[in-house]
Design a protein around this motif. Structure first.
Motif, PDB file in Angstrom:
ATOM      1  N   TYR A 246       1.053  -1.187  -0.205  1.00 25.71           N
ATOM      2  CA  TYR A 246      -0.232   0.053  -0.007  1.00 25.71           C
ATOM      3  C   TYR A 246       0.622   1.229   0.060  1.00 25.71           C
ATOM      4  O   TYR A 246       2.241   1.197   0.891  1.00 25.71           O
ATOM      5  CB  TYR A 246      -0.814  -0.249   1.113  1.00 25.71           C
ATOM      6  CG  TYR A 246      -2.133  -1.217   1.467  1.00 25.71           C
ATOM      7  CD1 TYR A 246      -3.375  -1.060   0.180  1.00 25.71           C
ATOM      8  CD2 TYR A 246      -2.031  -1.908   1.797  1.00 25.71           C
ATOM      9  CE1 TYR A 246      -4.009  -1.512   0.428  1.00 25.71           C
ATOM     10  CE2 TYR A 246      -2.880  -2.957   2.030  1.00 25.71           C
ATOM     11  CZ  TYR A 246      -4.068  -2.623   0.971  1.00 25.71           C
ATOM     12  OH  TYR A 246      -4.984  -3.812   0.822  1.00 25.71           O
ATOM     13  N   THR A 247       0.401   2.259  -0.638  1.00 20.43           N
ATOM     14  CA  THR A 247       1.049   3.733  -0.560  1.00 20.43           C
ATOM     15  C   THR A 247       0.111   4.635  -0.052  1.00 20.43           C
ATOM     16  O   THR A 247      -0.384   4.234   0.706  1.00 20.43           O
ATOM     17  CB  THR A 247       1.552   3.912  -2.101  1.00 20.43           C
ATOM     18  OG1 THR A 247      -0.208   4.804  -2.693  1.00 20.43           O
ATOM     19  CG2 THR A 247       1.393   2.983  -2.914  1.00 20.43           C
ATOM     20  N   ASP A 248       1.355   5.989   0.335  1.00 21.34           N
ATOM     21  CA  ASP A 248       0.185   6.837   0.517  1.00 21.34           C
ATOM     22  C   ASP A 248      -1.396   7.021   0.568  1.00 21.34           C
ATOM     23  O   ASP A 248      -1.912   7.276   1.127  1.00 21.34           O
ATOM     24  CB  ASP A 248       1.122   8.111   1.132  1.00 21.34           C
ATOM     25  CG  ASP A 248       2.386   8.254   2.047  1.00 21.34           C
ATOM     26  OD1 ASP A 248       2.382   7.368   2.540  1.00 21.34           O
ATOM     27  OD2 ASP A 248       3.103   8.694   0.944  1.00 21.34           O
TER      28      ASP A 248
ATOM     29  N   LEU B 210       4.394  -0.606  13.274  1.00 22.59           N
ATOM     30  CA  LEU B 210       3.921   0.872  13.798  1.00 22.59           C
ATOM     31  C   LEU B 210       4.865   1.657  12.262  1.00 22.59           C
ATOM     32  O   LEU B 210       4.345   2.863  12.618  1.00 22.59           O
ATOM     33  CB  LEU B 210       4.831   1.283  14.838  1.00 22.59           C
ATOM     34  CG  LEU B 210       4.310   0.890  16.502  1.00 22.59           C
ATOM     35  CD1 LEU B 210       5.273   1.425  17.277  1.00 22.59           C
ATOM     36  CD2 LEU B 210       2.724   1.680  16.329  1.00 22.59           C
ATOM     37  N   SER B 211       5.531   1.157  11.098  1.00 22.14           N
ATOM     38  CA  SER B 211       6.513   2.617  10.921  1.00 22.14           C
ATOM     39  C   SER B 211       5.078   2.104   9.403  1.00 22.14           C
ATOM     40  O   SER B 211       5.716   2.563   8.690  1.00 22.14           O
ATOM     41  CB  SER B 211       7.503   2.263  10.637  1.00 22.14           C
ATOM     42  OG  SER B 211       7.880   0.673   9.958  1.00 22.14           O
ATOM     43  N   LEU B 212       4.486   0.759   9.193  1.00 20.80           N
ATOM     44  CA  LEU B 212       3.743   0.873   7.885  1.00 20.80           C
ATOM     45  C   LEU B 212       2.968   1.714   7.513  1.00 20.80           C
ATOM     46  O   LEU B 212       1.847   1.543   8.793  1.00 20.80           O
ATOM     47  CB  LEU B 212       2.961  -0.272   8.000  1.00 20.80           C
ATOM     48  CG  LEU B 212       4.192  -1.691   8.232  1.00 20.80           C
ATOM     49  CD1 LEU B 212       3.937  -3.442   8.253  1.00 20.80           C
ATOM     50  CD2 LEU B 212       5.079  -2.283   6.831  1.00 20.80           C
ATOM     51  N   LYS B 213       2.787   2.117   6.629  1.00 21.91           N
ATOM     52  CA  LYS B 213       1.182   3.306   6.397  1.00 21.91           C
ATOM     53  C   LYS B 213       0.611   2.725   6.903  1.00 21.91           C
ATOM     54  O   LYS B 213      -0.199   3.158   7.512  1.00 21.91           O
ATOM     55  CB  LYS B 213       1.958   3.725   4.329  1.00 21.91           C
ATOM     56  CG  LYS B 213       2.911   4.783   4.914  1.00 21.91           C
ATOM     57  CD  LYS B 213       2.524   4.820   3.272  1.00 21.91           C
ATOM     58  CE  LYS B 213       4.320   5.222   2.721  1.00 21.91           C
ATOM     59  NZ  LYS B 213       5.512   4.364   2.903  1.00 21.91           N
ATOM     60  N   PRO B 214      -0.581   1.832   6.423  1.00 22.25           N
ATOM     61  CA  PRO B 214      -1.660   0.898   6.538  1.00 22.25           C
ATOM     62  C   PRO B 214      -1.757   1.038   8.271  1.00 22.25           C
ATOM     63  O   PRO B 214      -3.372   1.200   8.917  1.00 22.25           O
ATOM     64  CB  PRO B 214      -2.189   0.156   6.195  1.00 22.25           C
ATOM     65  CG  PRO B 214      -0.698   0.129   5.393  1.00 22.25           C
ATOM     66  CD  PRO B 214       0.466   0.585   5.339  1.00 22.25           C
ATOM     67  N   VAL B 215      -0.659   1.007   9.288  1.00 19.95           N
ATOM     68  CA  VAL B 215      -0.677   0.800  10.467  1.00 19.95           C
ATOM     69  C   VAL B 215      -0.570   2.325  11.328  1.00 19.95           C
ATOM     70  O   VAL B 215      -1.675   2.002  12.242  1.00 19.95           O
ATOM     71  CB  VAL B 215       0.404   0.035  10.979  1.00 19.95           C
ATOM     72  CG1 VAL B 215       0.552  -0.009  12.290  1.00 19.95           C
ATOM     73  CG2 VAL B 215       0.382  -1.609  10.636  1.00 19.95           C
ATOM     74  N   LEU B 216       0.056   2.836  10.527  1.00 19.32           N
ATOM     75  CA  LEU B 216      -0.157   4.289  10.623  1.00 19.32           C
ATOM     76  C   LEU B 216      -1.422   5.417  10.940  1.00 19.32           C
ATOM     77  O   LEU B 216      -1.790   6.454  11.782  1.00 19.32           O
ATOM     78  CB  LEU B 216       0.417   5.314   9.763  1.00 19.32           C
ATOM     79  CG  LEU B 216       1.984   5.073  10.693  1.00 19.32           C
ATOM     80  CD1 LEU B 216       3.213   5.809   9.156  1.00 19.32           C
ATOM     81  CD2 LEU B 216       2.480   5.447  11.453  1.00 19.32           C
TER      82      LEU B 216
END
Length: 378
Positions: A188-190, A220-226
């Motif tokens: 996944y991207t932003d 914690l650094s994965l975009k979907p998790v953010l």
């Protein structure tokens, strides 16, 4: 899984004619090779019912040997029909035969062929039904190599990773399943990370439930998790990343129903948090008394020794237990988080090793020089 290639010294038309002539396949009028194959594939389930295992495998391999020689623009629908047929045939005892036939097709296709993806996807489906994913999947790196010359789209990868995760969990390969889920979130991207909510939650739950996964801060650094920040599942992940047992028990008391609905087991969570809390203690305390362990991990006195033995079995902490002194002497421990401070510590350690090796090297040179001098004098 190694499947030998099939070579038949016959024309495609003769091969199709020979297949039509088998006792368990209905005959059809002579048509083009693609039409023949469609007809053959359409009725090939008859051989699952009537044919012997070796005979079934021969028929399926014959079909594969024809398909791989037909130009791609004319074979796509045939290959898909063949994959669907084998996937639906898994109610029979010949699942391993279907798996081998489809693996042969996958290996026989040009590594630049876009058809390798749907064939592999169906392979994983059959592997799920036959509990044999280990035969067609090694790890993420090997999977990427398989598609290096014709990478699937992001949507295709996401679909494949979801299926792989499901199959690996079913096969009790929790560590591999967690790695696949992390890889899935990495697709996944932003722009579309906000749409990955379900995948992100599934990834967190899978990692928390896995008894072998202890380094959780990379999630914690994965975009979907953010995008989950502020939700209960994100709060729970943060507790497992950096908090102690008391913080987890407070969370569980306030959100017991949430933990249960996520499919997480409270007792297993307690055991994991005790291990993580002990690791945190070991990072800064080379000597830990049983009294501290009892207090911090909320354990009874007679539970401490067995718990420490379990910790040492995981190899997360290297230590020595002194029952008489009621202490644990820590020699090293795995860090719960690996951030800037840990990288600096590793850098300092490597520099120290390099300095020590240089000293040893200089010492060996001096010894060698002295030995040579003695030899010359004698």
């Amino acid at each position: 899984m190694q499947v030998p290639p099939v070579f038949i010294d016959m024309s495609l038309e003769d091969q199709a004619q020979e297949l039509r002539g088998r006792k368990f396949l209905k005959r059809s009028p002579q048509r083009g090779i693609e039409d023949d194959l469609h007809k053959i594939i359409g009725v090939c389930e008859a051989c699952f019912k009537e044919g012997q295992e070796s005979e079934v495998e021969m028929v399926l391999n014959d079909i594969v040997s024809i398909m791989v020689l037909i130009p791609l623009e004319r074979s796509e629908n045939i290959i898909l029909a063949f994959c669907e047929k084998l996937t639906k045939a898994q109610g029979s005892k010949l699942g391993s035969v279907c798996l081998r036939a489809l693996w042969l097709l996958f290996q026989s296709l040009d590594d630049r062929s876009p058809m390798r993806y749907p064939v592999y996807y169906h392979l994983i489906q059959i592997a799920k039904q036959t509990d044999s994913v280990h035969l067609v999947y090694q790890d993420i790196d090997h999977l990427k190599q398989q598609f290096a010359n014709c990478p699937p789209s992001s949507d295709q990868l996401q679909k494949l990773y979801r299926l792989l995760h499901e199959v690996l969990v079913k096969s009790n390969q929790s560590e591999q399943a967690a790695l696949v889920m992390i890889e899935l979130l990495g697709t996944y991207t932003d722009k579309n990370a906000s749409h990955a909510r379900e995948d992100a939650i599934r990834c967190i739950v899978s990692a928390l439930a896995d008894p072998k996964t202890f380094l959780l801060d990379p999630l914690l650094s994965l975009k979907p998790v953010l995008f989950l920040e502020g939700e209960l599942i994100h709060d729970l992940l943060n507790i497992f990343v950096s908090e102690n047992l008391s913080a987890y028990l407070k969370f569980y008391k306030e959100h017991k129903e949430f933990v249960t609905t996520q499919g997480l087991n409270h007792e297993q969570n307690m055991q994991k948090m005790r291990l993580l809390s002990f690791m945190q203690l070991a990072e800064s305390n080379p000597e830990i008394s049983f009294d501290i362990i009892e207090r911090e991990l909320q354990m009874k006195p007679d539970e401490v020794e067995s718990f420490i033995i379990e910790v040492l079995k995981t190899k997360l902490v290297r230590a020595r237990m002194d029952q008489a002194a009621r202490k644990v002497y820590v020699s090293s421990t795995m860090h719960r988080t690996f951030g800037r401070a840990q990288w600096q510590q590793l850098r300092d350690l490597l520099h120290s090793w390099r300095g020590n090796l240089s000293s040893v090297q200089e010492g060996m040179k001096s010894i060698t020089a002295a030995q040579l001098e003695l030899l010359n004098q004698s």
